[in-house]
Design an enzyme around this catalytic site. Structure first.
Site, mmCIF file in Angstrom:
data_model
loop_
_atom_site.group_PDB
_atom_site.id
_atom_site.type_symbol
_atom_site.label_atom_id
_atom_site.label_comp_id
_atom_site.label_asym_id
_atom_site.label_seq_id
_atom_site.Cartn_x
_atom_site.Cartn_y
_atom_site.Cartn_z
ATOM 1 N N ARG A 22 0.878 -1.214 0.082
ATOM 2 C CA ARG A 22 0.113 0.107 -0.024
ATOM 3 C C ARG A 22 0.721 1.154 0.027
ATOM 4 O O ARG A 22 0.432 2.345 0.656
ATOM 5 C CB ARG A 22 -0.927 0.158 1.352
ATOM 6 C CG ARG A 22 -2.114 -1.119 1.105
ATOM 7 C CD ARG A 22 -3.273 -0.369 0.085
ATOM 8 N NE ARG A 22 -4.150 -1.449 0.158
ATOM 9 C CZ ARG A 22 -5.426 -1.438 0.809
ATOM 10 N NH1 ARG A 22 -5.712 -0.629 1.741
ATOM 11 N NH2 ARG A 22 -6.293 -2.314 0.295
ATOM 12 N N ARG A 26 -3.440 6.610 0.833
ATOM 13 C CA ARG A 26 -4.289 7.635 1.540
ATOM 14 C C ARG A 26 -2.998 8.505 2.337
ATOM 15 O O ARG A 26 -3.311 9.586 2.710
ATOM 16 C CB ARG A 26 -5.100 7.577 2.117
ATOM 17 C CG ARG A 26 -6.506 7.201 1.272
ATOM 18 C CD ARG A 26 -7.704 6.640 2.011
ATOM 19 N NE ARG A 26 -7.412 5.494 2.287
ATOM 20 C CZ ARG A 26 -8.243 4.446 2.765
ATOM 21 N NH1 ARG A 26 -9.409 4.842 2.937
ATOM 22 N NH2 ARG A 26 -8.071 3.162 3.245
ATOM 23 N N ARG A 35 -6.776 11.057 -6.180
ATOM 24 C CA ARG A 35 -8.183 10.308 -5.740
ATOM 25 C C ARG A 35 -9.323 11.206 -5.518
ATOM 26 O O ARG A 35 -10.408 10.658 -5.951
ATOM 27 C CB ARG A 35 -7.911 9.842 -4.276
ATOM 28 C CG ARG A 35 -8.968 9.185 -3.600
ATOM 29 C CD ARG A 35 -9.241 7.554 -4.290
ATOM 30 N NE ARG A 35 -10.124 6.828 -3.450
ATOM 31 C CZ ARG A 35 -11.538 7.124 -3.946
ATOM 32 N NH1 ARG A 35 -11.907 7.718 -4.921
ATOM 33 N NH2 ARG A 35 -12.407 6.305 -3.224
ATOM 34 N N ASP A 72 -6.572 -3.014 -7.615
ATOM 35 C CA ASP A 72 -7.356 -3.713 -6.383
ATOM 36 C C ASP A 72 -7.802 -5.224 -6.697
ATOM 37 O O ASP A 72 -7.869 -5.674 -8.027
ATOM 38 C CB ASP A 72 -8.419 -3.070 -6.002
ATOM 39 C CG ASP A 72 -8.984 -3.278 -4.677
ATOM 40 O OD1 ASP A 72 -8.220 -2.654 -3.577
ATOM 41 O OD2 ASP A 72 -9.576 -4.282 -4.463
ATOM 42 N N TYR A 148 -14.614 -12.184 -0.438
ATOM 43 C CA TYR A 148 -15.361 -10.880 -0.584
ATOM 44 C C TYR A 148 -16.622 -11.087 -1.567
ATOM 45 O O TYR A 148 -17.616 -10.757 -1.414
ATOM 46 C CB TYR A 148 -14.584 -9.912 -1.273
ATOM 47 C CG TYR A 148 -13.462 -9.379 -0.258
ATOM 48 C CD1 TYR A 148 -13.820 -8.146 0.590
ATOM 49 C CD2 TYR A 148 -12.281 -9.760 -0.160
ATOM 50 C CE1 TYR A 148 -12.835 -7.487 1.349
ATOM 51 C CE2 TYR A 148 -11.268 -9.390 0.727
ATOM 52 C CZ TYR A 148 -11.732 -8.215 1.512
ATOM 53 O OH TYR A 148 -10.828 -7.740 2.281
HETATM 54 O O1 CP3 Z 1 0.131 0.545 -3.035
HETATM 55 C C1 CP3 Z 1 -0.414 -0.569 -3.250
HETATM 56 O O2 CP3 Z 1 -0.220 -1.741 -2.442
HETATM 57 C C2 CP3 Z 1 -1.315 -1.051 -4.694
HETATM 58 C C3 CP3 Z 1 -2.534 -0.935 -4.674
HETATM 59 C C4 CP3 Z 1 -3.484 -2.001 -3.945
HETATM 60 C C5 CP3 Z 1 -4.809 -1.696 -3.525
HETATM 61 N N1 CP3 Z 1 -5.273 -2.741 -2.834
HETATM 62 C C6 CP3 Z 1 -5.014 -0.219 -3.707
HETATM 63 C C7 CP3 Z 1 -6.336 0.270 -2.499
HETATM 64 C C8 CP3 Z 1 -3.334 -3.041 -3.410
HETATM 65 C C9 CP3 Z 1 -2.157 -4.231 -4.018
HETATM 66 C C10 CP3 Z 1 -4.543 -3.775 -2.942
HETATM 67 C C11 CP3 Z 1 -4.711 -4.880 -2.485
HETATM 68 C C12 CP3 Z 1 -6.104 -5.262 -1.605
HETATM 69 N N2 CP3 Z 1 -7.350 -4.967 -1.822
HETATM 70 C C13 CP3 Z 1 -6.053 -6.259 -0.737
HETATM 71 C C14 CP3 Z 1 -5.183 -7.177 -0.428
HETATM 72 C C15 CP3 Z 1 -4.093 -6.587 0.513
HETATM 73 C C16 CP3 Z 1 -4.649 -6.044 1.886
HETATM 74 O O3 CP3 Z 1 -4.541 -5.056 2.170
HETATM 75 O O4 CP3 Z 1 -5.113 -6.942 2.591
HETATM 76 C C17 CP3 Z 1 -7.314 -6.278 -0.191
HETATM 77 C C18 CP3 Z 1 -8.147 -7.327 0.787
HETATM 78 C C19 CP3 Z 1 -8.131 -5.386 -0.937
HETATM 79 C C20 CP3 Z 1 -9.708 -5.109 -1.009
HETATM 80 C C21 CP3 Z 1 -9.967 -3.636 -0.550
HETATM 81 N N3 CP3 Z 1 -9.716 -2.571 -1.276
HETATM 82 C C22 CP3 Z 1 -10.584 -3.057 0.688
HETATM 83 C C23 CP3 Z 1 -10.814 -4.078 1.813
HETATM 84 C C24 CP3 Z 1 -10.636 -1.798 0.634
HETATM 85 C C25 CP3 Z 1 -11.215 -0.763 1.681
HETATM 86 C C26 CP3 Z 1 -10.107 -0.554 3.041
HETATM 87 C C27 CP3 Z 1 -9.524 0.462 2.564
HETATM 88 O O5 CP3 Z 1 -8.312 0.568 3.004
HETATM 89 O O6 CP3 Z 1 -9.942 1.720 2.281
HETATM 90 C C28 CP3 Z 1 -9.986 -1.302 -0.470
HETATM 91 C C29 CP3 Z 1 -9.627 -0.039 -1.236
HETATM 92 C C30 CP3 Z 1 -8.278 0.304 -1.691
HETATM 93 N N4 CP3 Z 1 -7.601 -0.241 -2.368
HETATM 94 C C31 CP3 Z 1 -7.615 1.566 -1.270
HETATM 95 C C32 CP3 Z 1 -6.357 1.467 -1.728
HETATM 96 C C33 CP3 Z 1 -5.193 2.575 -1.941
HETATM 97 C C34 CP3 Z 1 -8.304 2.695 -0.491
HETATM 98 C C35 CP3 Z 1 -9.283 3.499 -1.044
HETATM 99 C C36 CP3 Z 1 -9.346 4.917 -1.396
HETATM 100 O O7 CP3 Z 1 -7.921 5.269 -1.585
HETATM 101 O O8 CP3 Z 1 -10.434 5.455 -1.161
#
Ligand code: CP3
Length: 342
Positions: A22, A26, A35, A72, A148
């Site tokens: 990540r 944010r 974003r 994602d 999911y």
């Molecule tokens: O920088 C990176 O790592 C690359 C991008 C990346 C994202 N999600 C962007 C993202 C990667 C590799 C993921 C993987 C991901 N997504 C996982 C596996 C890794 C982990 O964290 O467990 C999972 C379970 C998801 C599913 C997911 N995506 C959830 C549960 C959420 C909401 C929770 C949150 O943090 O808001 C997301 C949204 C998400 N994916 C965000 C980002 C940067 C945040 C959303 C936003 O910016 O509004």
């Protein structure tokens, strides 16, 4: 020379390569600015200019050894035709799949093609990266993506899918097969566009009942690894079965991954001793310690460096960066891993 790829190949550079899960996110003001312009999170992921920009932001700031494609894991259900939305403050929401007809509606054919903006982003990122920085493509592991798809949201202890696993194993197997097939197509397209390594995120591996670990984690992961390596024999694959510490060595040996991600609850030194020869490790600083900062952060960074000295190890967190993290703490971490801050 790419220290990250060298390490995945089992070699040990003078200093471990470093990137953070990540790392685009944010906690960075420049991420929040991009974003804010996106209509919704799925559109954000599927707009190549935006995905390219936010992938490159942390590379410009910190010169990490690897960039990870901004996308994602839930784009696979989206590509398969399952309704997906990210709700403010709630995370992802999907139309849950609970029966045979729901599984049969998932269209593997064309799923990867529906995600074509991702491959365009991969090519654009590769073009924008310094030559020593590697590009990681990724997908979720079938089990985690399926949690999911069946639950319809995160944070549920996966009770519905666990019941399905016991009561209707053939139904779950059929769902996993579709996720495997779509993920292989999707990952091969990422590699074709320029991804140099693949990470499989198995965030919920720790909720799989022990007797089902083989069927739900190892077999589907191995199926993906085998198909990727059949097409690209040298392609490095990192598996990250979070919460499965006791089975990491078995996971590494049986899935065929080149490296394992180690979560923050796990004793990294013990994992290093247990791993098969040549398998790299990656992790495992607690993201909340990175948020906390201070002397203890420095000390634990040093402890990870000590525990992995002489072994192929990629410095990383034990899970993703949390949004409250001060970007200066990340700069300090990178400097310390590189021996530039004492
Ligand atoms: O920088 C990176 O790592 C690359 C991008 C990346 C994202 N999600 C962007 C993202 C990667 C590799 C993921 C993987 C991901 N997504 C996982 C596996 C890794 C982990 O964290 O467990 C999972 C379970 C998801 C599913 C997911 N995506 C959830 C549960 C959420 C909401 C929770 C949150 O943090 O808001 C997301 C949204 C998400 N994916 C965000 C980002 C940067 C945040 C959303 C936003 O910016 O509004």
């Amino acid at each position: 020379m790419k220290p990250f790829l060298d390490t995945l190949a089992g070699r040990v550079p003078a200093r471990p390569p470093v990137w953070l899960m990540r790392q685009a996110g944010r906690y960075l003001p420049e991420y929040r600015a991009v974003r804010a312009k996106a209509p919704d999170f799925v559109a954000f992921c599927l707009t190549p200019d935006m995905a390219i920009e936010v992938t490159l932001q942390p590379i410009r700031r910190y010169r990490f050894d690897a960039a990870i494609l901004f996308a994602d894991i839930l784009l696979i259900p989206h590509g398969l035709g399952q309704g997906l939305a990210f709700k403010e403050g709630e995370g992802p929401v999907l139309e849950p799949i609970r029966d045979r007809s729901g599984v049969e509606r998932l269209a593997v054919e064309g799923a990867a093609a529906r995600l074509s903006p991702v491959y365009e982003a991969v090519a654009g990122i590769r073009a924008g990266l310094p030559p020593e920085v590697a590009l990681i493509g990724f997908a979720g592991s079938p089990w985690t993506v399926a949690t999911y798809m069946v639950e319809g949201r995160g944070g549920t202890e996966q009770a519905t899918i666990r019941k399905m696993a016991w009561r209707e194993p053939e139904l779950l197997a059929a769902l996993l097969d579709r996720v495997v097939a779509a993920s292989v197509d999707y990952l091969l397209e990422q590699v074709r566009a320029g991804a140099e390594a693949i990470q499989l995120f198995d965030t919920w591996a720790g909720s799989v009942p022990g007797p089902l670990f083989d069927d739900l984690v190892i077999r589907p992961t191995r199926a993906i690894v085998e198909r990727l390596k059949a097409a690209h024999p040298g392609l490095p694959v990192i598996g990250f079965p979070r919460g499965a510490a006791a089975r990491l060595a078995e996971y590494a040996a049986r899935t065929g991954v080149d490296a394992v991600g180690v979560d923050w609850s796990t004793d990294l030194g013990a994992v290093r001793h247990a791993l098969p020869r040549g398998v790299a490790s990656q992790g495992n600083l607690d993201p909340l310690l990175l948020a906390a900062g201070g002397d203890r952060l420095d000390a634990e960074i040093d402890a990870i460096l000590d525990a992995t000295r002489g072994a192929p190890h990629v410095f990383n967190l034990g899970h993703g960066i949390v949004p409250e993290t001060n970007p200066e703490h990340v700069a300090r971490l990178v400097a310390r891993v590189r021996g530039e801050a004492r």
